[in-house]
Each structure stands twice: as structure tokens, then as C-alpha cells.
Design a protein around this motif. Structure first.
Motif, PDB file in Angstrom:
ATOM      1  N   GLU A  14     -21.128  -5.432 -73.525  1.00 36.97           N
ATOM      2  CA  GLU A  14     -19.927  -6.287 -73.571  1.00 36.97           C
ATOM      3  C   GLU A  14     -20.029  -7.198 -74.782  1.00 36.97           C
ATOM      4  OE1 GLU A  14     -16.807  -8.158 -73.476  1.00 36.97           O
ATOM      5  OE2 GLU A  14     -16.871  -6.998 -71.629  1.00 36.97           O
ATOM      6  N   ASP A  59     -17.645  -2.334 -71.810  1.00 38.28           N
ATOM      7  CA  ASP A  59     -16.287  -2.721 -72.147  1.00 38.28           C
ATOM      8  C   ASP A  59     -15.631  -1.575 -72.910  1.00 38.28           C
ATOM      9  OD1 ASP A  59     -14.005  -4.301 -72.495  1.00 38.28           O
ATOM     10  OD2 ASP A  59     -14.812  -5.326 -74.247  1.00 38.28           O
ATOM     11  N   TRP A  60     -14.328  -1.530 -72.872  1.00 42.81           N
ATOM     12  CA  TRP A  60     -13.562  -0.494 -73.559  1.00 42.81           C
ATOM     13  C   TRP A  60     -13.464  -0.801 -75.054  1.00 42.81           C
ATOM     14  CZ3 TRP A  60      -7.622   0.126 -72.353  1.00 42.81           C
ATOM     15  CH2 TRP A  60      -7.050   1.066 -73.197  1.00 42.81           C
ATOM     16  N   GLU A  61     -12.911  -1.957 -75.384  1.00 46.10           N
ATOM     17  CA  GLU A  61     -12.583  -2.302 -76.767  1.00 46.10           C
ATOM     18  C   GLU A  61     -13.607  -3.263 -77.339  1.00 46.10           C
ATOM     19  OE1 GLU A  61     -10.673  -1.459 -79.971  1.00 46.10           O
ATOM     20  OE2 GLU A  61      -9.882  -0.692 -78.090  1.00 46.10           O
ATOM     21  N   SER A  66     -16.867   1.050 -80.122  1.00 47.24           N
ATOM     22  CA  SER A  66     -16.182   0.831 -78.840  1.00 47.24           C
ATOM     23  C   SER A  66     -16.944   1.439 -77.667  1.00 47.24           C
ATOM     24  CB  SER A  66     -14.777   1.444 -78.890  1.00 47.24           C
ATOM     25  OG  SER A  66     -14.861   2.857 -78.810  1.00 47.24           O
ATOM     26  N   LEU A  89     -16.399   1.890 -66.956  1.00 48.05           N
ATOM     27  CA  LEU A  89     -15.701   1.393 -68.132  1.00 48.05           C
ATOM     28  C   LEU A  89     -14.788   0.255 -67.717  1.00 48.05           C
ATOM     29  CD1 LEU A  89     -15.060   1.816 -71.172  1.00 48.05           C
ATOM     30  CD2 LEU A  89     -13.264   3.389 -70.448  1.00 48.05           C
ATOM     31  N   THR A  91     -12.090  -3.034 -68.781  1.00 43.35           N
ATOM     32  CA  THR A  91     -11.153  -3.525 -69.773  1.00 43.35           C
ATOM     33  C   THR A  91     -10.410  -4.733 -69.249  1.00 43.35           C
ATOM     34  OG1 THR A  91      -9.323  -2.947 -71.246  1.00 43.35           O
ATOM     35  CG2 THR A  91      -9.278  -2.004 -69.044  1.00 43.35           C
ATOM     36  N   TYR A  93      -7.443  -5.303 -70.657  1.00 38.75           N
ATOM     37  CA  TYR A  93      -6.072  -4.944 -70.970  1.00 38.75           C
ATOM     38  C   TYR A  93      -5.350  -4.493 -69.709  1.00 38.75           C
ATOM     39  CZ  TYR A  93      -7.526  -5.040 -75.837  1.00 38.75           C
ATOM     40  OH  TYR A  93      -8.018  -5.431 -77.042  1.00 38.75           O
ATOM     41  N   LYS A  96      -1.849   0.281 -71.864  1.00 43.01           N
ATOM     42  CA  LYS A  96      -2.360   0.970 -73.034  1.00 43.01           C
ATOM     43  C   LYS A  96      -1.303   0.909 -74.137  1.00 43.01           C
ATOM     44  CE  LYS A  96      -4.473   5.282 -74.451  1.00 43.01           C
ATOM     45  NZ  LYS A  96      -4.913   6.600 -74.057  1.00 43.01           N
TER      46      LYS A  96
END
Length: 97
Positions: A14, A59-61, A66, A89, A91, A93, A96
Motif C-alpha cells: 500500500e 492496493d490497486w492504484e 501498480s 486487491l 481500492t 475508488y 472505474k
């Protein structure tokens, strides 16, 4: 039957330090004793190879590497110590883009 989480190792990848600390705190509260951390997918893969954890939480991003790129390396890199390690995974957000 209670879970025996003190026997597993977890890698938390992360890039946001307060979120990384929160995840680690929750894992510790659940009884996980072996927790490794990394700040992005690149350093995460180094930790993955070094420690061969039972579970990866990523984390995704993230920059510069990544979570998706980390997963791809874990699953396909010939030097990966375990291509079938369970991965969660995360996120922040809600859609998308």
C-alpha cells in the motif's frame, strides 16, 4: 473453531502510509504475527520473493508499479516463489474510469 491466524504470513502492499498502518493494525488485531509491508508493486515483488507470504493484500492504484502489475508478476514471472498465492486487491475508488 477459532481461526489460527498467528501461523500465517501476510504481505501488505500500500502506497499511502496511514492506510498501510491501518491494514497492519487490523491484521495484528486479528492475531496475524508475520506481516511484511511494501510501498508499491515493485518493492512489493521484492518482499514477495524474499518472504514468500501466505497471502498478499495490495492496493490497486500505486506508482511507480501498480497492484495489477504486482499481481501479473506474481502470477507469471519465472522467479515467482508461488504463482498461486491468494491475493486480495483493495481500492478506494468507487467506479472505474
Amino acid at each position: 473453531m477459532p481461526l489460527k491466524l498467528d501461523k500465517i504470513s501476510v504481505l501488505v502492499v500500500e502506497d499511502i502510509e496511514p492506510m498501510r498502518n491501518l491494514i497492519v493494525g487490523v491484521l495484528e488485531a486479528l492475531g496475524v504475527k508475520k506481516i511484511h509491508t511494501a510501498e508499491h508493486g515493485g518493492s512489493g515483488y521484492i518482499e514477495f520473493k524474499k518472504n514468500n507470504p501466505d497471502i498478499v493484500i495490495t492496493d490497486w492504484e500505486m506508482e511507480p508499479v501498480s497492484g495489477f502489475e504486482l499481481i501479473q508478476r506474481i502470477r507469471t514471472d519465472p522467479t515467482s516463489p508461488n504463482k498461486t498465492t491468494p491475493i486480495i486487491l483493495l481500492t478506494g475508488y468507487n467506479s472505474k474510469n
